[in-house]
Design a protein around this motif. Structure first.
Motif, PDB file in Angstrom:
ATOM      1  N   TYR A 198       0.766  -1.369   0.007  1.00 30.26           N
ATOM      2  CA  TYR A 198      -0.018  -0.028  -0.068  1.00 30.26           C
ATOM      3  C   TYR A 198       0.952   1.319  -0.068  1.00 30.26           C
ATOM      4  O   TYR A 198       0.404   2.249   0.186  1.00 30.26           O
ATOM      5  CB  TYR A 198      -0.785   0.022   1.241  1.00 30.26           C
ATOM      6  CG  TYR A 198      -2.073  -1.274   1.312  1.00 30.26           C
ATOM      7  CD1 TYR A 198      -2.883  -1.311   0.208  1.00 30.26           C
ATOM      8  CD2 TYR A 198      -1.897  -2.317   2.000  1.00 30.26           C
ATOM      9  CE1 TYR A 198      -3.981  -2.306   0.310  1.00 30.26           C
ATOM     10  CE2 TYR A 198      -2.569  -3.037   2.028  1.00 30.26           C
ATOM     11  CZ  TYR A 198      -3.825  -3.331   1.214  1.00 30.26           C
ATOM     12  OH  TYR A 198      -4.571  -4.403   1.249  1.00 30.26           O
ATOM     13  N   GLY A 199       2.124   1.129   0.023  1.00 28.63           N
ATOM     14  CA  GLY A 199       3.184   2.383   0.181  1.00 28.63           C
ATOM     15  C   GLY A 199       2.930   3.298  -0.978  1.00 28.63           C
ATOM     16  O   GLY A 199       3.481   4.314  -0.632  1.00 28.63           O
ATOM     17  N   ARG A 200       2.353   3.149  -2.116  1.00 29.80           N
ATOM     18  CA  ARG A 200       2.285   4.113  -2.906  1.00 29.80           C
ATOM     19  C   ARG A 200       0.895   5.105  -2.949  1.00 29.80           C
ATOM     20  O   ARG A 200       0.740   6.139  -3.435  1.00 29.80           O
ATOM     21  CB  ARG A 200       2.196   3.630  -4.273  1.00 29.80           C
ATOM     22  CG  ARG A 200       3.600   3.103  -4.624  1.00 29.80           C
ATOM     23  CD  ARG A 200       3.520   2.773  -6.367  1.00 29.80           C
ATOM     24  NE  ARG A 200       3.448   4.227  -6.965  1.00 29.80           N
ATOM     25  CZ  ARG A 200       3.057   4.183  -8.213  1.00 29.80           C
ATOM     26  NH1 ARG A 200       2.908   2.997  -9.047  1.00 29.80           N
ATOM     27  NH2 ARG A 200       2.948   5.237  -8.923  1.00 29.80           N
ATOM     28  N   GLN A 201      -0.103   4.416  -1.801  1.00 30.50           N
ATOM     29  CA  GLN A 201      -1.275   5.450  -1.629  1.00 30.50           C
ATOM     30  C   GLN A 201      -1.421   5.546  -0.014  1.00 30.50           C
ATOM     31  O   GLN A 201      -1.962   6.586   0.337  1.00 30.50           O
ATOM     32  CB  GLN A 201      -2.472   4.490  -1.748  1.00 30.50           C
ATOM     33  CG  GLN A 201      -2.574   4.117  -3.415  1.00 30.50           C
ATOM     34  CD  GLN A 201      -2.371   2.515  -3.547  1.00 30.50           C
ATOM     35  OE1 GLN A 201      -1.969   1.808  -2.447  1.00 30.50           O
ATOM     36  NE2 GLN A 201      -2.907   2.033  -4.533  1.00 30.50           N
ATOM     37  N   VAL A 202      -0.660   4.986   0.894  1.00 29.77           N
ATOM     38  CA  VAL A 202      -0.798   5.077   2.133  1.00 29.77           C
ATOM     39  C   VAL A 202       0.625   5.475   2.758  1.00 29.77           C
ATOM     40  O   VAL A 202       1.648   4.766   2.528  1.00 29.77           O
ATOM     41  CB  VAL A 202      -1.325   3.769   2.858  1.00 29.77           C
ATOM     42  CG1 VAL A 202      -1.358   4.207   4.345  1.00 29.77           C
ATOM     43  CG2 VAL A 202      -2.672   3.793   2.496  1.00 29.77           C
ATOM     44  N   ALA A 203       0.850   6.152   3.900  1.00 28.31           N
ATOM     45  CA  ALA A 203       2.135   6.488   4.434  1.00 28.31           C
ATOM     46  C   ALA A 203       2.300   5.714   5.652  1.00 28.31           C
ATOM     47  O   ALA A 203       1.078   5.469   6.319  1.00 28.31           O
ATOM     48  CB  ALA A 203       2.256   8.079   4.962  1.00 28.31           C
ATOM     49  N   PHE A 204       3.359   5.169   5.807  1.00 27.30           N
ATOM     50  CA  PHE A 204       3.623   4.364   7.172  1.00 27.30           C
ATOM     51  C   PHE A 204       4.814   4.796   8.012  1.00 27.30           C
ATOM     52  O   PHE A 204       5.738   5.513   7.305  1.00 27.30           O
ATOM     53  CB  PHE A 204       3.963   2.814   6.763  1.00 27.30           C
ATOM     54  CG  PHE A 204       2.850   2.131   5.954  1.00 27.30           C
ATOM     55  CD1 PHE A 204       2.401   1.230   6.935  1.00 27.30           C
ATOM     56  CD2 PHE A 204       2.611   2.189   4.751  1.00 27.30           C
ATOM     57  CE1 PHE A 204       1.171   0.179   6.746  1.00 27.30           C
ATOM     58  CE2 PHE A 204       1.428   1.396   4.521  1.00 27.30           C
ATOM     59  CZ  PHE A 204       1.031   0.532   5.243  1.00 27.30           C
ATOM     60  N   ILE A 205       4.629   5.001   9.346  1.00 26.10           N
ATOM     61  CA  ILE A 205       5.465   5.592  10.066  1.00 26.10           C
ATOM     62  C   ILE A 205       5.785   4.895  11.370  1.00 26.10           C
ATOM     63  O   ILE A 205       4.697   4.291  11.870  1.00 26.10           O
ATOM     64  CB  ILE A 205       5.481   6.990  10.500  1.00 26.10           C
ATOM     65  CG1 ILE A 205       5.253   7.859   9.007  1.00 26.10           C
ATOM     66  CG2 ILE A 205       6.237   7.676  11.512  1.00 26.10           C
ATOM     67  CD1 ILE A 205       4.709   9.316   9.671  1.00 26.10           C
ATOM     68  N   GLY A 206       6.926   4.578  11.774  1.00 28.30           N
ATOM     69  CA  GLY A 206       7.072   3.851  13.142  1.00 28.30           C
ATOM     70  C   GLY A 206       7.422   4.986  14.211  1.00 28.30           C
ATOM     71  O   GLY A 206       7.982   5.768  13.969  1.00 28.30           O
ATOM     72  N   VAL A 207       6.893   4.323  15.311  1.00 26.38           N
ATOM     73  CA  VAL A 207       7.471   5.171  16.591  1.00 26.38           C
ATOM     74  C   VAL A 207       7.988   4.149  17.523  1.00 26.38           C
ATOM     75  O   VAL A 207       7.331   3.218  17.949  1.00 26.38           O
ATOM     76  CB  VAL A 207       6.046   5.946  17.065  1.00 26.38           C
ATOM     77  CG1 VAL A 207       6.686   6.333  18.659  1.00 26.38           C
ATOM     78  CG2 VAL A 207       5.666   6.787  16.431  1.00 26.38           C
ATOM     79  N   ASP A 208       9.213   4.202  17.846  1.00 26.63           N
ATOM     80  CA  ASP A 208       9.999   3.447  18.603  1.00 26.63           C
ATOM     81  C   ASP A 208      10.107   3.814  19.907  1.00 26.63           C
ATOM     82  O   ASP A 208      10.951   4.775  20.240  1.00 26.63           O
ATOM     83  CB  ASP A 208      11.512   2.968  17.956  1.00 26.63           C
ATOM     84  CG  ASP A 208      12.442   2.163  18.785  1.00 26.63           C
ATOM     85  OD1 ASP A 208      11.826   1.078  19.546  1.00 26.63           O
ATOM     86  OD2 ASP A 208      13.605   2.511  19.018  1.00 26.63           O
ATOM     87  N   GLY A 209       9.170   2.954  20.876  1.00 30.16           N
ATOM     88  CA  GLY A 209       9.231   3.805  22.239  1.00 30.16           C
ATOM     89  C   GLY A 209      10.007   3.067  23.155  1.00 30.16           C
ATOM     90  O   GLY A 209      10.153   1.797  23.192  1.00 30.16           O
ATOM     91  N   LYS A 210      10.401   3.592  24.296  1.00 31.02           N
ATOM     92  CA  LYS A 210      11.168   2.932  25.493  1.00 31.02           C
ATOM     93  C   LYS A 210      11.986   2.149  25.116  1.00 31.02           C
ATOM     94  O   LYS A 210      12.259   0.825  25.775  1.00 31.02           O
ATOM     95  CB  LYS A 210      10.125   2.349  26.350  1.00 31.02           C
ATOM     96  CG  LYS A 210       9.090   3.338  27.328  1.00 31.02           C
ATOM     97  CD  LYS A 210       8.305   2.593  28.234  1.00 31.02           C
ATOM     98  CE  LYS A 210       7.300   3.361  28.902  1.00 31.02           C
ATOM     99  NZ  LYS A 210       6.690   2.629  29.951  1.00 31.02           N
ATOM    100  N   ASP A 211      12.962   2.273  24.084  1.00 33.04           N
ATOM    101  CA  ASP A 211      13.891   1.558  23.746  1.00 33.04           C
ATOM    102  C   ASP A 211      15.338   2.133  23.585  1.00 33.04           C
ATOM    103  O   ASP A 211      15.347   3.533  23.603  1.00 33.04           O
ATOM    104  CB  ASP A 211      13.572   1.135  22.166  1.00 33.04           C
ATOM    105  CG  ASP A 211      13.847  -0.452  21.756  1.00 33.04           C
ATOM    106  OD1 ASP A 211      14.596  -1.019  22.412  1.00 33.04           O
ATOM    107  OD2 ASP A 211      13.265  -0.618  20.628  1.00 33.04           O
TER     108      ASP A 211
END
Length: 161
Positions: A92-105
Motif C-alpha cells: 500500500y506504500g504508493r497510496q498510504v504513508a507508514f511511520i514507526g514510533v520506537d518507544g522506550k527502547d
C-alpha cells in the motif's frame, strides 16, 4: 480494507521476517508521490527530533492516509506483527504513508530489530513516549493509530495485528 489486509497478513505469522526482496520493493515504489517517496528513502532509519519533527512529518503527509505503528525491540507481540507491516507497507506504500514510533527502547537494540525486520519506512525514536502521548498511544505495545488524509486520527488499535 487496509485494516483487514494488516490483520490477514499477520495471521499465523511467527517472528520471522517477511520483507519483500529489494528489487520488488523498488518496483513497487517506482513513481511514488514525493511525500511518500521521502518515507521510502528513509527505510529502516531511526529518526530523532521528538514530537516537533514527528508532527512536521505528519503535516507534510496531508493528502495521504497515515498508519503509525508504535513498537519496541523488546516487545514480543511487536516482533510477531512486524512481518504484517513489512508486507502491507510495500503493498500500500504508493497510496498510504507508514511511520514507526520506537518507544522506550535503546537505539542499538532498535537498529538490530530493524536489521532483522526491515521495513520500507522510518521510525521516530521515542524513549520517553513523548510522541506516543501526543497521539494517545502511550499505554500499549504494540499500538497502531490510523490517520485519514486530512490528518485526523480515525482508528486506534491496541495490541498486535
Amino acid at each position: 480494507m487496509l485494516v483487514a489486509g494488516l490483520a490477514l497478513a499477520g495471521c499465523g505469522v511467527t517472528a520471522h521476517s517477511a520483507a519483500p526482496a529489494a528489487g520488488s520493493v523498488a518496483a513497487a515504489f517506482k513513481g511514488s508521490p514525493p511525500a511518500l517517496a521521502s518515507l521510502h528513502a528513509q527505510a529502516d532509519k531511526l529518526l530523532s527530533g521528538g514530537p516537533r519533527a514527528f508532527h512536521a512529518r505528519l503535516d507534510g503527509l496531508r493528502g495521504y492516509p497515515v498508519v503509525i505503528n508504535k513498537w519496541a525491540s523488546w516487545c514480543g507481540p511487536c516482533q510477531t506483527e512486524f512481518p504484517a507491516f513489512q508486507v502491507a507497507s510495500v503493498k500500500y506504500g504508493r497510496q498510504v504513508a507508514f511511520i514507526g514510533v520506537d518507544g522506550k527502547d535503546a537505539d542499538p537494540s532498535a537498529a538490530a530489530f530493524l536489521h532483522r525486520f526491515p521495513v520500507s519506512y522510518p521510525s521516530y525514536v521515542d524513549p520517553k513516549e513523548s510522541i506516543a502521548r501526543t497521539i494517545q498511544a502511550a499505554i500499549y505495545y504494540p499500538q497502531t493509530v490510523f490517520y485519514d488524509s486530512q490528518g485526523k486520527p480515525t482508528f486506534d488499535h491496541a495490541g498486535p495485528y
